[in-house]
Design a protein around this motif. Sequence first.
Motif, PDB file in Angstrom:
ATOM      1  N   LYS A  70     -15.500  83.907 -45.488  1.00 66.24           N
ATOM      2  CA  LYS A  70     -15.705  85.097 -46.314  1.00 66.24           C
ATOM      3  C   LYS A  70     -14.942  86.293 -45.744  1.00 66.24           C
ATOM      4  O   LYS A  70     -15.027  86.581 -44.548  1.00 66.24           O
ATOM      5  N   GLY A  71     -14.165  86.945 -46.586  1.00 61.20           N
ATOM      6  CA  GLY A  71     -13.416  88.129 -46.187  1.00 61.20           C
ATOM      7  C   GLY A  71     -12.086  87.848 -45.511  1.00 61.20           C
ATOM      8  O   GLY A  71     -11.343  88.766 -45.216  1.00 61.20           O
ATOM      9  N   VAL A  72     -11.791  86.580 -45.250  1.00 63.26           N
ATOM     10  CA  VAL A  72     -10.541  86.188 -44.600  1.00 63.26           C
ATOM     11  C   VAL A  72      -9.725  85.377 -45.607  1.00 63.26           C
ATOM     12  O   VAL A  72     -10.198  84.376 -46.135  1.00 63.26           O
ATOM     13  N   ALA A  73      -8.502  85.826 -45.885  1.00 68.77           N
ATOM     14  CA  ALA A  73      -7.667  85.129 -46.862  1.00 68.77           C
ATOM     15  C   ALA A  73      -6.790  84.057 -46.221  1.00 68.77           C
ATOM     16  O   ALA A  73      -6.555  83.000 -46.817  1.00 68.77           O
ATOM     17  N   TYR A  74      -6.307  84.327 -45.010  1.00 67.58           N
ATOM     18  CA  TYR A  74      -5.374  83.415 -44.347  1.00 67.58           C
ATOM     19  C   TYR A  74      -5.747  83.271 -42.869  1.00 67.58           C
ATOM     20  O   TYR A  74      -6.245  84.211 -42.252  1.00 67.58           O
ATOM     21  N   GLU A  75      -5.464  82.109 -42.315  1.00 68.73           N
ATOM     22  CA  GLU A  75      -5.654  81.848 -40.888  1.00 68.73           C
ATOM     23  C   GLU A  75      -4.339  81.334 -40.329  1.00 68.73           C
ATOM     24  O   GLU A  75      -3.693  80.490 -40.943  1.00 68.73           O
ATOM     25  N   ALA A  76      -3.954  81.860 -39.177  1.00 71.58           N
ATOM     26  CA  ALA A  76      -2.724  81.403 -38.533  1.00 71.58           C
ATOM     27  C   ALA A  76      -3.028  81.053 -37.081  1.00 71.58           C
ATOM     28  O   ALA A  76      -3.897  81.655 -36.452  1.00 71.58           O
ATOM     29  N   GLU A  77      -2.292  80.072 -36.577  1.00 71.65           N
ATOM     30  CA  GLU A  77      -2.338  79.731 -35.165  1.00 71.65           C
ATOM     31  C   GLU A  77      -0.954  79.993 -34.602  1.00 71.65           C
ATOM     32  O   GLU A  77       0.043  79.534 -35.155  1.00 71.65           O
ATOM     33  N   VAL A  78      -0.909  80.737 -33.482  1.00 72.01           N
ATOM     34  CA  VAL A  78       0.358  81.148 -32.877  1.00 72.01           C
ATOM     35  C   VAL A  78       0.305  80.840 -31.382  1.00 72.01           C
ATOM     36  O   VAL A  78      -0.727  81.051 -30.737  1.00 72.01           O
ATOM     37  N   ARG A  79       1.424  80.363 -30.839  1.00 70.82           N
ATOM     38  CA  ARG A  79       1.540  80.168 -29.383  1.00 70.82           C
ATOM     39  C   ARG A  79       2.451  81.255 -28.843  1.00 70.82           C
ATOM     40  O   ARG A  79       3.573  81.434 -29.316  1.00 70.82           O
ATOM     41  N   ASP A  80       1.965  82.000 -27.826  1.00 72.51           N
ATOM     42  CA  ASP A  80       2.783  83.059 -27.235  1.00 72.51           C
ATOM     43  C   ASP A  80       3.751  82.457 -26.209  1.00 72.51           C
ATOM     44  O   ASP A  80       3.660  81.276 -25.880  1.00 72.51           O
ATOM     45  N   PRO A  81       4.706  83.256 -25.706  1.00 68.02           N
ATOM     46  CA  PRO A  81       5.704  82.732 -24.772  1.00 68.02           C
ATOM     47  C   PRO A  81       5.102  82.137 -23.492  1.00 68.02           C
ATOM     48  O   PRO A  81       5.707  81.266 -22.866  1.00 68.02           O
ATOM     49  N   ALA A  82       3.900  82.560 -23.116  1.00 74.46           N
ATOM     50  CA  ALA A  82       3.240  82.032 -21.914  1.00 74.46           C
ATOM     51  C   ALA A  82       2.494  80.725 -22.187  1.00 74.46           C
ATOM     52  O   ALA A  82       1.959  80.115 -21.276  1.00 74.46           O
ATOM     53  N   GLY A  83       2.457  80.310 -23.449  1.00 74.59           N
ATOM     54  CA  GLY A  83       1.786  79.061 -23.798  1.00 74.59           C
ATOM     55  C   GLY A  83       0.364  79.229 -24.308  1.00 74.59           C
ATOM     56  O   GLY A  83      -0.280  78.266 -24.700  1.00 74.59           O
ATOM     57  N   GLN A  84      -0.147  80.465 -24.319  1.00 80.00           N
ATOM     58  CA  GLN A  84      -1.495  80.742 -24.826  1.00 80.00           C
ATOM     59  C   GLN A  84      -1.486  80.634 -26.346  1.00 80.00           C
ATOM     60  O   GLN A  84      -0.582  81.142 -27.007  1.00 80.00           O
ATOM     61  N   GLU A  85      -2.499  79.959 -26.897  1.00 81.98           N
ATOM     62  CA  GLU A  85      -2.617  79.867 -28.353  1.00 81.98           C
ATOM     63  C   GLU A  85      -3.588  80.926 -28.857  1.00 81.98           C
ATOM     64  O   GLU A  85      -4.601  81.212 -28.220  1.00 81.98           O
ATOM     65  N   TRP A  86      -3.253  81.495 -30.015  1.00 85.48           N
ATOM     66  CA  TRP A  86      -4.026  82.571 -30.623  1.00 85.48           C
ATOM     67  C   TRP A  86      -4.400  82.202 -32.042  1.00 85.48           C
ATOM     68  O   TRP A  86      -3.595  81.630 -32.775  1.00 85.48           O
ATOM     69  N   ASP A  87      -5.620  82.541 -32.451  1.00 87.80           N
ATOM     70  CA  ASP A  87      -6.072  82.418 -33.837  1.00 87.80           C
ATOM     71  C   ASP A  87      -6.018  83.806 -34.453  1.00 87.80           C
ATOM     72  O   ASP A  87      -6.598  84.762 -33.922  1.00 87.80           O
ATOM     73  N   ILE A  88      -5.313  83.912 -35.562  1.00 87.37           N
ATOM     74  CA  ILE A  88      -5.152  85.190 -36.253  1.00 87.37           C
ATOM     75  C   ILE A  88      -5.759  85.052 -37.646  1.00 87.37           C
ATOM     76  O   ILE A  88      -5.399  84.151 -38.399  1.00 87.37           O
ATOM     77  N   ASP A  89      -6.697  85.950 -37.977  1.00 83.82           N
ATOM     78  CA  ASP A  89      -7.275  85.997 -39.317  1.00 83.82           C
ATOM     79  C   ASP A  89      -6.662  87.176 -40.058  1.00 83.82           C
ATOM     80  O   ASP A  89      -6.574  88.279 -39.515  1.00 83.82           O
TER      81      ASP A  89
END
Length: 121
Positions: A70-89
């Motif tokens: 609810k309230g979130v239209a899209y979800e993205a998963e991104v890996r930064d240059p250090a290898g950390q993965e991020w969830d972006i709503d």
Amino acid sequence: MKTSKRTVIAGVAVVAALGAGGAVWATAANADGPDDDRVLSAQERSSAESAALAAVAGGTILDVEASDDKGVAYEAEVRDPAGQEWDIDLDSTFKVLTKSADTEADNEADDDTDDSTEDDD
């Protein structure tokens, strides 16, 4: 042995009720929201990727999908240059709502839900 018409009708009614109840339950269990499994247009995907990459400088897109939260239209998963993965709503205008780092516990939970099986012979 004779089976009465009343018994047959009652049996059919019970089976029909159980079938309908099972169908409703299965539908409710599988339908998280109206956008569940919605395919993104090329424009939506591109805009969501751009917004997610702006939130994680130098990152690489791993996945983008429509959200059923609810309230979130899209979800993205991104890996930064250090290898950390991020969830972006993201909301429907591609504004970042939340940005959270995946933890090892999150990744292990994802591995536990993996449908693949391995032989340990």
